[in-house]
Design an enzyme around this catalytic site. Structure first.
Site, mmCIF file in Angstrom:
data_model
loop_
_atom_site.group_PDB
_atom_site.id
_atom_site.type_symbol
_atom_site.label_atom_id
_atom_site.label_comp_id
_atom_site.label_asym_id
_atom_site.label_seq_id
_atom_site.Cartn_x
_atom_site.Cartn_y
_atom_site.Cartn_z
ATOM 1 N N PRO A 183 0.816 -1.202 0.000
ATOM 2 C CA PRO A 183 0.000 0.000 0.000
ATOM 3 C C PRO A 183 0.858 1.264 0.000
ATOM 4 C CG PRO A 183 0.128 -0.907 2.225
ATOM 5 C CD PRO A 183 0.831 -1.886 1.310
ATOM 6 N N GLY A 184 0.484 2.211 -0.824
ATOM 7 C CA GLY A 184 1.157 3.503 -0.826
ATOM 8 C C GLY A 184 0.153 4.582 -0.453
ATOM 9 N N ARG A 185 -0.783 4.826 -1.392
ATOM 10 C CA ARG A 185 -1.796 5.867 -1.200
ATOM 11 C C ARG A 185 -2.552 5.719 0.125
ATOM 12 N NH1 ARG A 185 -4.108 8.127 -5.892
ATOM 13 N NH2 ARG A 185 -3.490 6.207 -6.957
ATOM 14 N N ARG A 233 -1.855 15.972 -10.101
ATOM 15 C CA ARG A 233 -2.838 14.893 -10.270
ATOM 16 C C ARG A 233 -4.137 15.363 -10.924
ATOM 17 N NH1 ARG A 233 -5.052 12.214 -7.021
ATOM 18 N NH2 ARG A 233 -4.852 10.202 -8.075
ATOM 19 N N TYR A 252 -4.826 13.325 -14.149
ATOM 20 C CA TYR A 252 -5.834 12.250 -14.019
ATOM 21 C C TYR A 252 -7.244 12.772 -13.810
ATOM 22 C CZ TYR A 252 -1.491 10.020 -12.325
ATOM 23 O OH TYR A 252 -0.214 9.589 -12.154
ATOM 24 N N CYS A 258 1.353 28.708 -15.689
ATOM 25 C CA CYS A 258 0.898 29.309 -16.943
ATOM 26 C C CYS A 258 0.268 28.260 -17.836
ATOM 27 C CB CYS A 258 2.066 29.990 -17.626
ATOM 28 S SG CYS A 258 2.535 31.444 -16.715
ATOM 29 N N GLU A 259 -0.857 27.744 -17.422
ATOM 30 C CA GLU A 259 -1.625 26.746 -18.173
ATOM 31 C C GLU A 259 -3.074 26.944 -17.782
ATOM 32 O OE1 GLU A 259 -0.656 23.363 -19.498
ATOM 33 O OE2 GLU A 259 1.489 23.455 -19.084
ATOM 34 N N TYR A 314 1.346 10.975 -3.802
ATOM 35 C CA TYR A 314 1.550 11.354 -5.207
ATOM 36 C C TYR A 314 1.376 12.856 -5.442
ATOM 37 C CZ TYR A 314 1.151 6.299 -5.662
ATOM 38 O OH TYR A 314 1.327 4.944 -5.504
HETATM 39 N N1 LLP Z 1 3.155 -1.636 -5.926
HETATM 40 C C1 LLP Z 1 3.372 -1.435 -7.228
HETATM 41 C C2 LLP Z 1 4.117 -2.426 -7.993
HETATM 42 C C3 LLP Z 1 2.880 -0.267 -7.849
HETATM 43 O O1 LLP Z 1 3.089 -0.083 -9.144
HETATM 44 C C4 LLP Z 1 2.176 0.681 -7.080
HETATM 45 C C5 LLP Z 1 1.681 1.908 -7.677
HETATM 46 C C6 LLP Z 1 1.982 0.427 -5.704
HETATM 47 C C7 LLP Z 1 2.469 -0.744 -5.166
HETATM 48 C C8 LLP Z 1 1.259 1.376 -4.803
HETATM 49 O O2 LLP Z 1 -0.057 1.572 -5.184
HETATM 50 P P1 LLP Z 1 -1.053 2.412 -4.249
HETATM 51 O O3 LLP Z 1 -1.301 1.602 -2.999
HETATM 52 O O4 LLP Z 1 -0.407 3.695 -3.917
HETATM 53 O O5 LLP Z 1 -2.252 2.562 -5.068
HETATM 54 N N2 LLP Z 1 0.613 8.454 -9.758
HETATM 55 C C9 LLP Z 1 -0.677 7.787 -9.679
HETATM 56 C C10 LLP Z 1 -0.552 6.457 -9.018
HETATM 57 C C11 LLP Z 1 0.404 5.530 -9.691
HETATM 58 C C12 LLP Z 1 0.555 4.240 -8.967
HETATM 59 C C13 LLP Z 1 1.623 3.428 -9.576
HETATM 60 N N3 LLP Z 1 1.898 2.222 -8.887
HETATM 61 C C14 LLP Z 1 -1.647 8.692 -8.939
HETATM 62 O O6 LLP Z 1 -1.278 9.796 -8.568
HETATM 63 O O7 LLP Z 1 -2.804 8.336 -8.750
#
Ligand code: LLP
Length: 447
Positions: free
Chosen positions: A290-292, A329, A333, A360-361, A389
């Protein structure tokens, strides 16, 4: 109304981590990223507790791409998490922070020789091999260094998660991973299992990001467990570990209703056990990345409102001192955010404005049609759920220095990242030799 109640003090100011947001803006300047340490820790614990309850052989591995600084590494390490890094730069950050290398998972679809050498010599816990070329290269480098490495093979199961195309990764047509389709996955598993230098610990997949529907994970697990069973038959090696990637969604707006980490872990635990039994193989240890969902809702960005432009009968624009450079973002997106006027947090929202950035966009609009108390220049706007992110994807577009980031906890505040200066912006600029003459003489020389 914003999707969540924010804490407000007696002056009517928003509070984050026990700190007055307006005071933070005054002390550190704006734009300012604010990260609530206790919320980050709570999210880490939600995964840890869920694993210990539903699947004790499970590890949450924080995906550093969401937000990585040396201070963030410290928090994640203290919480007993693993760490997913995707580049030499992220690996360097983790090592500089003293993150235990054996808990690092190294990802990337095009790791360089230098990156792989660094990972091997530092003894990172898992190298997640993305393709056959990388497998061959890693084996050669391990031999050269006289080392062995624990690897996972990244597999694309062919699942489409219901999310934005750019943040979807598990489907067949993807630059990531080795497809199960066409026998490529099995061929890679055989090749890895034969290696004298690489220990094939298991497999990895990642189906996408900002996922709300747990059936996407279920579909991926069904395919991956079938693959594990086939690979075990083909290689004689049982997978010890299955890493299901990241992707759990968070709340950006009132409409977002993501499952909790507990719901995710319970569901995947059930499906993995059920599929292991169905195929007659041992249930592997699990990892999630998990990241987000670790840092997203813990972050807030504070801006100062500048000019307010009213176009009668059309729209009112309120401009902030940041925008797509610190939060790309929205432009990238079509992401949606909610916000609170931090110095008027308990006043009725009588006006509707559009929050414009200062790049400037024309596309640099952070929030459309935000309900706010009557706005004035100098107000402090707090955009919610910006922990993931935002800083990690920030740029110096228009030569805006990147904002500072402050960590808050129980009324304490301190810097995680210092604000960039104008001097930082030109630090890596060089004047090529033949441009060194003072500007006035150039025309003559050319003429
Ligand atoms: N593991 C792998 C192999 C990944 O590619 C990613 C995210 C994660 C874990 C973490 O995913 P999360 O839990 O954060 O959803 N820049 C985009 C998100 C790109 C995510 C890429 N990979 C945004 O701002 O929404």
């Amino acid at each position: 109304m914003p999707f969540r109640d924010v804490d407000v003090n007696e002056q009517g100011h928003m509070i984050i981590g026990g700190c007055d947001a307006v005071e933070l803006a005054r002390t550190y300047g704006t734009p300012l990223y604010v990260l609530d340490e206790d919320r980050v820790r709570q999210a880490c614990r939600a995964y840890r507790d869920a694993f210990s309850r539903y699947y004790p052989r499970g590890l949450a591995v924080y995906a550093g791409k969401a937000l990585l600084t040396t201070g963030v590494c410290r928090i994640v390490a203290q919480e007993g998490m693993g760490l997913d890094v995707v580049s030499g730069g992220e690996l360097y950050t983790a090592l500089a922070a003293g993150f235990p290398p054996d808990r690092i998972y190294f990802h990337g679809n095009n790791k360089s020789v230098d990156e792989l050498r660094l990972a091997l010599s530092e003894g990172v816990g898992r190298i997640v091999v993305d393709n056959l070329g990388e497998l061959e290269l890693l084996e050669a480098l391990a031999r050269e260094q006289g080392r062995t490495a624990d690897i996972l093979l990244r597999i694309t199961p062919g699942v489409e998660a219901h999310t934005h195309t750019y943040i979807r990764t598990g489907q067949l047509d993807s630059k990531f991973g080795i497809p199960i389709a066409g026998g490529q996955g099995l061929a890679a598993a055989r090749r890895a299992a034969e290696s004298a230098r690489l220990r094939l610990v298991g497999y990895h997949c990642h189906i996408g990001s900002q996922i709300f529907d747990l059936s996407s994970y279920e579909a991926a697990i069904v395919l991956m467990m079938e693959f594990l069973a086939e690979a075990q038959r083909a290689t004689g090696v049982a997978a010890k570990e299955l890493d299901l990637g990241g992707g759990l969604g968070i709340r950006y707006t009132a409409e977002d209703r993501p499952p909790t980490p507990e719901e995710l872990v319970r569901r995947i635990a059930d499906v993995v056990r059920q599929e292991a039994a169905r195929h007659g193989i041992a249930a592997p240890a699990l990892a999630l990345e998990p990241g987000r969902s670790i840092v997203g809702e813990a972050g807030v960005t504070l801006y100062t409102i500048g000019f307010v432009k009213r176009i009668p009968g059309v729209r009112t624009y309120a401009a902030v001192d940041g925008g797509m450079a610190d939060n790309p973002r929205v432009a990238l997106y079509q992401a949606r955010y909610e916000a609170v006027v931090a110095n008027k947090a308990n006043q009725p929202r009588l006006e509707t404005v559009t929050i414009a950035g200062k790049s400037c966009e024309s596309g640099d609009v952070l929030i459309r049609d935000l309900e706010v108390p009557p706005l004035e220049s100098g107000d402090v706007l707090a955009v919610l759920s910006t922990g993931a992110y935002n800083y990690s994807m920030a740029s110096n577009y228009n030569r805006f220095p990147r904002p500072a980031m402050v960590l808050v906890s129980r009324g304490r505040h301190d810097l995680l990242v210092a604000r960039e200066t104008y001097a930082d912006l030109i630090r890596h600029d060089r004047i090529p030799r033949w441009l060194e003459e003072p500007a006035g003489e150039v025309a003559e020389a050319a003429g």
